[in-house]
Design a protein around this motif. Structure first.
Motif, PDB file in Angstrom:
ATOM      1  N   ASP A  20       0.914  -1.074   0.014  1.00 37.08           N
ATOM      2  CA  ASP A  20      -0.053  -0.100  -0.097  1.00 37.08           C
ATOM      3  C   ASP A  20       0.875   1.115   0.320  1.00 37.08           C
ATOM      4  OD1 ASP A  20      -2.164   1.708   0.363  1.00 37.08           O
ATOM      5  OD2 ASP A  20      -2.413   1.320   2.354  1.00 37.08           O
ATOM      6  N   HIS A 213      -7.858   0.016   9.343  1.00 35.88           N
ATOM      7  CA  HIS A 213      -6.922   0.648   8.358  1.00 35.88           C
ATOM      8  C   HIS A 213      -7.139   2.232   8.377  1.00 35.88           C
ATOM      9  CE1 HIS A 213      -4.250   0.135   4.685  1.00 35.88           C
ATOM     10  NE2 HIS A 213      -4.523   1.422   4.601  1.00 35.88           N
ATOM     11  N   HIS A 215      -6.263   6.233   7.813  1.00 35.77           N
ATOM     12  CA  HIS A 215      -5.302   7.210   7.560  1.00 35.77           C
ATOM     13  C   HIS A 215      -5.301   8.403   8.365  1.00 35.77           C
ATOM     14  CE1 HIS A 215      -5.083   5.700   2.992  1.00 35.77           C
ATOM     15  NE2 HIS A 215      -4.789   4.493   3.724  1.00 35.77           N
ATOM     16  N   ASN A 255      -1.279   7.011   4.982  1.00 35.13           N
ATOM     17  CA  ASN A 255      -1.230   5.971   6.036  1.00 35.13           C
ATOM     18  C   ASN A 255      -0.721   6.215   7.325  1.00 35.13           C
ATOM     19  OD1 ASN A 255      -2.199   3.504   4.257  1.00 35.13           O
ATOM     20  ND2 ASN A 255      -0.394   3.470   3.202  1.00 35.13           N
TER      21      ASN A 255
HETATM   22 MG    MG Z   1      -3.705   2.652   2.919  1.00 34.83          MG
END
Ligand code: MG
Length: 307
Positions: A20, A213, A215, A255
């Motif tokens: 990613d 997940h 950000h 991220n």
């Molecule tokens: Mg990501």
């Protein structure tokens, strides 16, 4: 009142930097450097890594060497949890050849993102993933199902929790072994995290099947991971150096950085199996290899303190 007794004793940090992260950066690293990155991450104690993507090489040039990379990593596949993204049957064939014991598929909760990223509808893309998931499971391979845009997307605004839960139910019915809930543009706040987990509860989806997940685009990632942990989530995605982001959310931050996450976890006394100093050295080494400034606030603070 903040009740730390509700926190897990240990958390799996699921490292997404090599896939990613690198997928969303302009730099293209040589295969040997990618292999060394994975080895350094494993050496720091990271126990789960997404290492590659079996998309068409012309679509994601940064990850075009997935097959070669997996040859380099082959000796470690039986002893470490490694995964690669698989978009379709062709990708699965490459993954099966590589010897990976886990793959991932990348679904969308919203129609606009499904169109933009997968060139399909939400259900149309799930129809493609279904046979991929089932074939992998029949081969004894674990499948992680990402759901992107779980909280909002740039075109449709806030995502209805029911839409996300629908996609999760379909993926689970097809056989995924873990769902990663993605806040792809980083807008989520802790109350929304609780609302979405409540929606999963109402469908009877166990927290043990879920990962988060987040950000950090809006600075909310660590608030959201803490909230998710208090809600029983024990697998959290992050990216070394804060590498990568989302091409549909133009911003410097994407991220959640692994260093920042691990700083929080260890500060709370939650075990990760990670040696923080080795992780920091890996992050500094990667910064030199990529020429990309490390975006982890923790790494920046600690390096500044020592210089
Ligand atoms: Mg990501």
């Amino acid at each position: 009142m903040f009740d730390r007794s509700g926190l897990p004793k240990s958390v799996t940090v699921y490292e997404v930097g090599p896939r990613d992260g690198l997928q969303n950066e302009a730099v293209i690293l040589p295969t040997t450097v990618k292999a060394e990155l994975v080895k350094r991450l494993l050496n720091s104690g990271i126990s789960a890594i997404e290492v590659a993507s079996f998309v068409r090489p012309d679509i994601v040039p940064a990850l075009a060497d997935a097959d070669e990379l997996l040859v380099e990593l082959a000796p470690m596949l039986s002893t470490h949890r490694m995964s690669a993204l698989v978009p379709n049957q062709k990708g699965l064939d490459r993954a099966l050849k590589s010897g990976l014991q886990e793959i991932a598929v990348f679904a969308s909760a919203t129609e606009s993102f499904a169109r933009a990223n997968l060139n399909n509808s939400v259900v149309g893309s799930l129809d493609i993933f279904g046979p991929v998931i089932r074939t992998a499971r029949d081969a004894g391979i674990r499948v992680r199902g990402y759901i992107s845009m779980c909280f909002s997307d740039p075109w449709e605004g806030k995502t209805a929790t029911d839409k996300v839960a629908d996609v999760a139910m379909r993926l689970l019915a097809d056989g995924v072994t873990e769902i990663s809930i993605g806040d792809t543009i980083g807008t989520a706040t802790p109350g929304e995290v609780i609302d979405l987990l409540d929606a999963f509860d109402s469908r009877g989806i166990s927290r043990s099947l879920l990962a988060v997940h987040f950000h950090d685009t809006y600075g909310q990632a660590l608030s959201n991971t803490l909230t998710a942990m208090l809600e029983g989530i024990t697998t959290i995605d992050s990216s070394i150096g804060g590498l990568g982001g989302c091409p549909f959310a133009k911003s410097a931050t994407g991220n959640l950085a692994t260093e920042d996450l691990v700083w929080q976890l260890h500060g709370l006394g939650i075990s990760t199996g990670i040696d923080f100093d080795t992780l920091l050295l890996t992050s500094a080494w990667l910064g030199l290899q990529t020429g990309i400034k490390v975006r982890s606030k923790t790494a920046i603070a600690l390096v500044g303190k020592n210089s």
